[in-house]
Design an enzyme around this catalytic site. Structure first.
Site, PDB file in Angstrom:
ATOM      1  CE  LYS A   1      21.735 -20.558 156.762  1.00 45.71           C
ATOM      2  NZ  LYS A   1      21.696 -20.971 158.165  1.00 45.71           N
TER       3      LYS A   1
ATOM      4  NE  ARG B   1      19.141 -27.814 156.718  1.00 45.92           N
ATOM      5  CZ  ARG B   1      18.276 -27.264 155.640  1.00 45.92           C
ATOM      6  NH1 ARG B   1      17.499 -27.958 154.901  1.00 45.92           N
ATOM      7  NH2 ARG B   1      18.417 -25.968 155.309  1.00 45.92           N
TER       8      ARG B   1
ATOM      9  CE  LYS C   1      16.545 -24.980 158.419  1.00 44.07           C
ATOM     10  NZ  LYS C   1      17.596 -24.993 159.223  1.00 44.07           N
TER      11      LYS C   1
ATOM     12  CD  GLU D   1      17.905  -9.987 154.264  1.00 42.68           C
ATOM     13  OE1 GLU D   1      18.374  -9.409 155.316  1.00 42.68           O
ATOM     14  OE2 GLU D   1      16.795 -10.848 154.233  1.00 42.68           O
TER      15      GLU D   1
ATOM     16  CE  LYS E   1      25.707 -21.762 155.731  1.00 45.66           C
ATOM     17  NZ  LYS E   1      24.656 -21.931 156.790  1.00 45.66           N
TER      18      LYS E   1
ATOM     19  CB  SER F   1      27.712 -29.320 155.313  1.00 46.17           C
ATOM     20  OG  SER F   1      26.641 -28.963 154.696  1.00 46.17           O
TER      21      SER F   1
ATOM     22  CE1 TYR G   1      31.790 -27.690 158.753  1.00 40.59           C
ATOM     23  CE2 TYR G   1      31.056 -27.025 156.517  1.00 40.59           C
ATOM     24  CZ  TYR G   1      30.762 -27.063 157.760  1.00 40.59           C
ATOM     25  OH  TYR G   1      29.612 -26.512 158.109  1.00 40.59           O
TER      26      TYR G   1
HETATM   27  C1  PBG Z   1      21.616 -23.296 160.849  1.00 44.36           C
HETATM   28  C2  PBG Z   1      22.792 -23.446 159.942  1.00 44.36           C
HETATM   29  C3  PBG Z   1      22.828 -24.037 158.669  1.00 44.36           C
HETATM   30  C4  PBG Z   1      24.063 -24.009 158.186  1.00 44.36           C
HETATM   31  C5  PBG Z   1      24.851 -23.214 159.277  1.00 44.36           C
HETATM   32  N1  PBG Z   1      24.017 -22.681 160.205  1.00 44.36           N
HETATM   33  C6  PBG Z   1      22.070 -24.859 158.144  1.00 44.36           C
HETATM   34  C7  PBG Z   1      20.693 -24.330 157.717  1.00 44.36           C
HETATM   35  O1  PBG Z   1      20.335 -23.150 157.437  1.00 44.36           O
HETATM   36  O2  PBG Z   1      19.648 -25.264 157.548  1.00 44.36           O
HETATM   37  C8  PBG Z   1      24.688 -24.435 157.131  1.00 44.36           C
HETATM   38  C9  PBG Z   1      26.362 -24.900 157.078  1.00 44.36           C
HETATM   39  C10 PBG Z   1      26.642 -25.808 156.260  1.00 44.36           C
HETATM   40  O3  PBG Z   1      25.879 -26.444 155.314  1.00 44.36           O
HETATM   41  O4  PBG Z   1      27.968 -26.041 156.223  1.00 44.36           O
HETATM   42  N2  PBG Z   1      21.158 -22.018 161.140  1.00 44.36           N
END
Ligand code: PBG
Length: 329
Positions: free
Chosen positions: A197, A207, A221, A237, A252, A278, A317
């Site tokens: 990730k 968010r 992050k 990982e 991701k 997203s 989505y």
């Molecule tokens: C949070 C999380 C995130 C997403 C899934 N779980 C956001 C982040 O890590 O800030 C992102 C999903 C998306 O953007 O569709 N742990």
């Protein structure tokens, strides 16, 4: 000279021969539908994700029925808690009567055959919007966060979730969650690890959807999510998560990271998933709304690209739309 004996366009000439040589297919079995569940009544649109709504549990059941009818195998639940209930330690994340455990119980009792997946991370539940517990300097504490994630995982497992999906990127959390599940007798609860990730700017609309954007503010992050510059590290990982007991791994975001999916699939051959996040969804929606792109054609092409890269399935989505488009043919 092979030309003109070899003409690759021969096979492309007609529909029947294009179909014969097609290497990859997309079916509804490949889809996981992420949904946002809120404490409020009814539905609330997410402005940066047209077509996506936050759902009450009643509305979630309606959506679940549609998903089942369309043949989508799994819903993935994200919680949108009451903002006033957020704390620095995010403790509502492991409240057995929190929004997600209630949603899991409602879904599993009404539609036992539907796969239910849930997210483990603290960001929707904390006042700082980070995925874990934070020290005085703002650093995310690894081992203390794992303890919280184990509590959250057990509460979801107890509620009957089929698949846990820790999205926090703490070191060692898959092993700790797996051990806790085994000790509590949850031998068949599956884990899809967010293994690779990345610290991506494409998560912005998510968010806003879970209501963590304002809490996170200018925070980032970078100390736990991966650097977009790396891919050897992604293999490390994934290797660790498999060794710690993950059943499935995920890369991701999706489309900008197809190379990572391919490397993971080639190196390990385990069930591998892509998350079309997203921001990827928002880009397609915005271009389609302007008449700049053909939404259906582009979304379906993206799905096929995930399969070609080696993904066994996609969190998107677009899942219900894709299922409808597959039905239309
Ligand atoms: C949070 C999380 C995130 C997403 C899934 N779980 C956001 C982040 O890590 O800030 C992102 C999903 C998306 O953007 O569709 N742990």
């Amino acid at each position: 000279m092979s030309f003109p004996h070899v003409r690759l366009r021969r096979m492309r000439r007609d529909g029947f021969s294009r179909r014969l040589m097609r290497e990859h297919v997309l079916t509804t079995d490949d889809l996981i539908y992420p949904v946002f569940v809120h404490e409020e009544k009814g539905r609330a649109p997410v402005p940066s994700m047209p077509g996506v709504e936050r759902l009450s549990i009643d509305e979630l059941l309606r959506v679940a029925e549609q998903a089942l009818e369309l043949g989508v195998p799994v819903l993935d639940l994200f919680g949108v808690p009451d903002p006033a209930a957020k704390t620095a330690d995010g403790r509502i994340a492991w409240d057995p009567d929190g929004i997600i455990p209630r949603a899991i119980r409602a879904l599993k009792s009404r539609f036992p055959e539907l796969g239910v997946m849930s997210d483990q991370a603290l960001d929707p539940y904390t006042t700082h919007g980070q995925d874990g517990l934070v020290d005085e300097d703002g650093y995310i504490l690894n081992d203390e966060t794992i303890e919280a994630l184990v509590k959250q995982s057990l509460v979801h497992a107890e509620a009957g979730v089929d698949i846990l999906s820790p999205s926090d990127m703490m070191d060692g959390r898959i092993g700790a969650i797996r051990e806790a599940l085994e000790n509590a007798g949850f031998r068949n609860t599956r884990i899809m690890a967010y293994s690779a990730k990345y610290a991506s700017a494409f998560y912005g609309p998510f968010r806003s959807a879970v209501g963590s954007a304002a809490n996170l503010g200018k925070g980032n992050k970078y100390t736990y999510q991966m650097d977009p510059a790396n891919s050897d590290e992604a293999l490390r990982e994934v290797e660790l998560d498999i060794a710690e007991g993950a059943d499935m791994v995920m890369v991701k975001p999706g489309l900008p990271y197809l190379d990572v999916i391919r490397r993971v699939k080639d190196a390990f051959g385990v069930p591998t998933f892509a998350y079309q996040v997203s921001g990827e969804y928002a880009m397609l929606k915005a271009a389609a709304a302007n008449g700049w792109l053909d939404e259906k054609a582009c979304a379906m092409e993206a799905m096929l690209a995930f399969k070609r890269a080696g993904a066994d399935g996609v969190l998107t989505y677009y899942a219900l739309d894709v299922a409808r488009w597959l039905r239309e043919g």
